[in-house]
Each structure stands twice: as C-alpha cells, then as structure tokens.
Write a protein that holds these residues in place. Structure first.
Motif, short mmCIF file in Angstrom:
data_model
loop_
_atom_site.label_atom_id
_atom_site.label_comp_id
_atom_site.label_asym_id
_atom_site.label_seq_id
_atom_site.Cartn_x
_atom_site.Cartn_y
_atom_site.Cartn_z
N GLU A 125 -50.49 -4.00 26.66
CA GLU A 125 -50.15 -5.40 26.94
C GLU A 125 -48.64 -5.56 27.04
O GLU A 125 -48.09 -6.58 26.65
CB GLU A 125 -50.75 -6.35 25.89
N ASP B 291 -44.08 -8.30 25.60
CA ASP B 291 -45.25 -7.80 24.86
C ASP B 291 -46.07 -9.00 24.41
O ASP B 291 -45.56 -9.89 23.71
CB ASP B 291 -44.78 -6.97 23.66
N ILE B 292 -47.33 -9.03 24.84
CA ILE B 292 -48.19 -10.18 24.48
C ILE B 292 -48.43 -10.18 22.97
O ILE B 292 -48.63 -9.12 22.36
CB ILE B 292 -49.53 -10.11 25.26
N ASP B 293 -48.39 -11.38 22.40
CA ASP B 293 -48.58 -11.49 20.95
C ASP B 293 -50.06 -11.42 20.59
O ASP B 293 -50.90 -12.05 21.26
CB ASP B 293 -47.98 -12.82 20.45
N TYR B 294 -50.31 -10.74 19.53
CA TYR B 294 -51.68 -10.63 18.96
C TYR B 294 -52.75 -10.40 20.03
O TYR B 294 -53.80 -11.04 20.01
CB TYR B 294 -52.01 -11.91 18.17
N LYS C 70 -40.61 -9.88 17.41
CA LYS C 70 -41.87 -9.88 16.65
C LYS C 70 -41.55 -10.20 15.18
O LYS C 70 -42.21 -11.04 14.56
CB LYS C 70 -42.56 -8.50 16.73
#
Ligand code: GH3
Ligand code: MG
Ligand code: MG
Length: 431
Positions: free
Chosen positions: A350, A307-310, A418
C-alpha cells in the motif's frame, strides 16, 4: 503458383487420365488432356500451361525425350513436369530428374501425388495479406507486377520514381518494398534502399526485394551490403517471384507481430496490474534518469512516499478483494490529481512513490498537504482512507545524493509521519 494453374494431362490410359483429371478439377485447376507427346508439345506452345502430368511411356516418345523437348520450349523453363510410371527403377528416376522433370511418381502410390496436388492447390489459392510499395519506371512492368500482386490479395502502391515512393514510405506502413534498380527521376533504387535503411525507427527494417534487369555481381553485393532482403533478376519467373514475395511478406508480418508483442511485454513488465501505475521495475528504470536530468539542469527534484494508514484493517474487515479495489481507487485518484510531469509508482503493498521534477521539497510538501486533505475527503466507496506521506528532495547539487539515498530519506519521513499520529505530510529533517 500462378493465378489459375492450367494443367496438361498426357496419358493414353483412359482410367489413369480420368483419375488425374478428377484430382486436378477437385483441387480447382483447369485441365486439358491429350494422348501423345507431339500434341502435348503443341498445346504447351499455344496455351498458357503451368503444369504437365505425363505418363513416362507415351506412344510416340519416352518421358526423358519428352521432358527435354518441353524444357527447350520458350516458356519451358517455368513448367512443372510430373512424370508417372509403374516401375521402381532408380536409374530411370535419376535420368528423368536430370532431364529436367520436376518429380516422378509411381502410379501404384497415387496417394503421394494426391498430397502433392493438395499442397500445390493450397499454395495457389492462398492469398497473401500485406501492403506493398512497388517502384518500377517501366509502365508495362509496373502494371503487370501490380496486377500480379493484387491478384494474390496484396494491397499495392506503385510509383515510377524513388522520390515519390519515399514520401509514401514515410507516410504509410508497408510490409514489403519491391524496387527496380534503375529508375526515372534523380534517385536510383540503390539510393532508395540506402534511405530506407537509414530510417531510425522500425520502419527502417521494412523488407526490401530488389529487382534488376542487369545481374551485375558487384551491384548485387552492394545491395545486400546496404541491407536488401532478397534480389531477383529480370525477366522474372512468376512462380519464383510470388514465392519470394510471399515469404518476405510473411516474415515481415511475423517480425511486426514480434515487435508489437515485445512492446506489450515491456509495458506489462513496467506496469502494476491493480493500479495501472508504474511498478517498482519502472521506478528502477526511470527514477535514476530523472534525478540525473535534474542534476544536469540544476533544477530541484523531490520524491514522496505515500503509505496508506491502517490498510491491513481494510483487508481484515472487508476482505482482500475490497483491499485491491481501494488500491486501484487510490491509484486512479493519484493519477488524476498529480501535477503535470509528476511520475507515480506503486512501490509495493500500500505504498506509492511520487517523483516531482522541478519542485523543491518544501513546495512538494505543500502541494502534497493540499492533496492529502482532499484525499481524506475522497470516499473510497463507503470507506474513509487516510495516508501518511514522507517527502525529501534536492535543490543544491554540491553534494549530490543518489536516488536510493533520497528514497531512504523520504521513507524515514513516512516513519516520522506514522509516529506523529499518521494522516499527515512530513518533510525529511536531518537529525
Ligand atoms: P500503517 O498505518 O502502519 O501503514 O498500517 P498498515 O496496516 O497500512 O501497514 P502494514 O504494513 O502493517 O500492512 C500493510 C498491509 O497491506 C498488509 C497487506 O495485507 C496489505 N497489502 C499489501 N499488498 C496488498 C495487495 O496487493 N492487495 C491487498 N488487498 N492488500 C495488500
Ligand atoms: Mg506500508
Ligand atoms: Mg500502511
């Protein structure tokens, strides 16, 4: 539908004869004219006439007797016979058709005949595109048929025996197979049909036209039972043969187009357009099977969610299009750096899923950790992107898990990553 239709016009009215002649010549047909039935009958015997256009009332014969005499000639059966009258007499029309006229036209409604001729011309001059496999052990028949088909624009490979034809069939694509039933060599046409229909791929559906000199009912039935598409007896009527071939080739090409289209649709349905990775449908299709295979073989199996951050910030700061570009870039990067045999999916948004067969979860985490550090140093344009990755998997199938359970575990691990500050790999831990 012959190569160049020769038309005989039998008409005593000079004006009408000229009208018919002009129409035929304009549509590309060769024309011979005469005034009476006796001369006409001689012409039909001497020349290769394909169509007769005659006035119903001729000076030496009426249309019905003339038609009957034409039909009695050796090649009379194959003629197109069009009669012309000025009367609208239903009885006469019926009698003419019964006598064997192809059709009867009213001179006062000449436009109808013009349309008919234009259609005929279209049919006659239209070439058929396709590749035909022809099998006939008679040299003269084979050559005659090959020429006929090639003149219509078809590509033809001709053989005298089924064995050679079958090896050509396996090598090339054909739109139609035309086979004689009794053949030279050890294999009959029936066996050839059987072999073709046994082919497990789409090739096995190739259209087949069987041609036989012996119209045996039970054999014809057997051939239909084996899956031929059409059957014709020798001697063949050229026009009928060409129409049947044209229909079969066209249907076959439509069928092929449909298969190609269906494959394309299936591919589209399983692919994500932005990243060109498999999509969620594909995950539902393949993931349970991959897990089942691993379980059967007792080999380890891992699943990772990235999962791509921000990511929302990328969209907010640079716009949605730029966000899409980053997703495409991440997809490409994942495809290039995956282990051989790994399957990558864009799960949605994402988030990406990686299926790692023959890989223990600890090993998967290690591989992904290396990948993650390289991922972070990879610049997506001028942007630095990081990702959080959760991993889960099975090594021991004594208490088997479903793909959904494994997915939930990996998702929980992403949540942990996360929570622990993002930009890291977390392995699923039982609480
Ligand atoms: P986190 O680090 O917690 O994962 O934060 P995040 O911003 O990545 O996660 P969040 O779930 O809050 O937001 C995901 C964003 O991804 C929101 C949505 O606009 C964006 N997104 C989802 N699908 C697409 C897409 O197809 N194209 C683009 N450009 N953005 C998408
Ligand atoms: Mg997300
Ligand atoms: Mg995110």
């Amino acid at each position: 539908m012959t190569q160049q239709l020769k038309v005989l016009i039998v008409e005593s009215s000079r004006l009408f004869q000229t009208m018919l002649q002009d129409l035929m010549v304009r549509n590309g047909f060769e024309v011979i004219t005469c005034h009476n039935a006796v001369t006409a009958l001689q012409y039909v015997q001497q020349e290769d006439i394909g169509m007769v256009c005659a006035a119903y009332h001729l000076e030496d014969m009426d249309g019905i007797s003339f038609t009957q005499k034409l039909r009695e000639l050796p090649k009379g059966e194959q003629l197109r016979i069009c009669l012309f009258t000025s009367e609208d007499d239903q009885e006469l029309l019926k009698k003419a058709l019964l006598a064997g006229a192809t059709d009867i036209y009213n001179k006062n409604r000449f436009a109808q005949f013009v349309i008919y001729v234009q259609r005929l011309a279209q049919d006659c001059h239209k070439s058929i595109i396709g590749h035909v496999l022809l099998i006939d052990d008679s040299k003269s028949q084979r050559a005659w048929m090959k020429t006929l088909l090639e003149n219509r624009g078809l590509d033809v490979d001709a053989f005298d025996n089924a064995e050679d034809a079958l090896s050509a069939f396996n090598k090339h694509h054909y739109d139609l197979v035309i086979t004689d039933i009794v053949l030279a060599g050890n294999m009959s046409g029936i066996n050839l049909v059987r072999e073709i229909r046994r082919t497990p791929t789409e090739k096995g559906q190739t259209a087949i036209l069987a041609v036989s000199a012996y119209d045996d009912f039970s054999r014809r039935l057997e051939l239909y039972h084996l899956g031929i598409n059409d059957y014709i007896t020798k001697p063949v009527v050229i026009e009928e043969l060409v129409y049947r071939i044209s229909n079969l080739v066209q249907i076959s090409r439509l069928f092929n187009d449909l298969v190609t289209e269906r494959k394309h649709m299936e591919k589209v349905a399983l692919l994500d357009p932005i990243t060109e990775l498999y999509n969620r449908n594909a995950f539902d299709e393949f993931a349970p099977k991959e897990l089942a295979t691993a379980e059967r073989g007792g080999t380890p199996f891992s699943i990772a969610i990235l999962d791509i951050d921000y990511f929302k910030r990328v969209n907010d700061a640079y716009g949605h299009d730029r966000g899409d570009q980053v997703l495409a870039d991440v997809g490409k990067w994942l495809r290039l750096t995956r282990r051989k045999g790994d399957m990558i999916f864009r799960w949605g948004g994402e988030e990406f899923v990686i299926l790692m067969t023959n890989c223990k979860p600890e090993k998967a985490a290690e591989v992904l950790e290396k990948q993650r550090s390289r991922f972070n140093s990879h610049r997506h344009g001028d942007l630095l992107i990081t990702a959080s990755i959760g991993v889960s998997g099975v090594t021991d199938y004594s208490q088997p898990l479903t793909i959904v359970q494994l997915f939930k575990q990996a998702d929980k691990a992403v949540y942990d990553a996360k929570g622990a500050g993002r930009d890291r790999v977390c392995l699923f831990q039982e609480q």
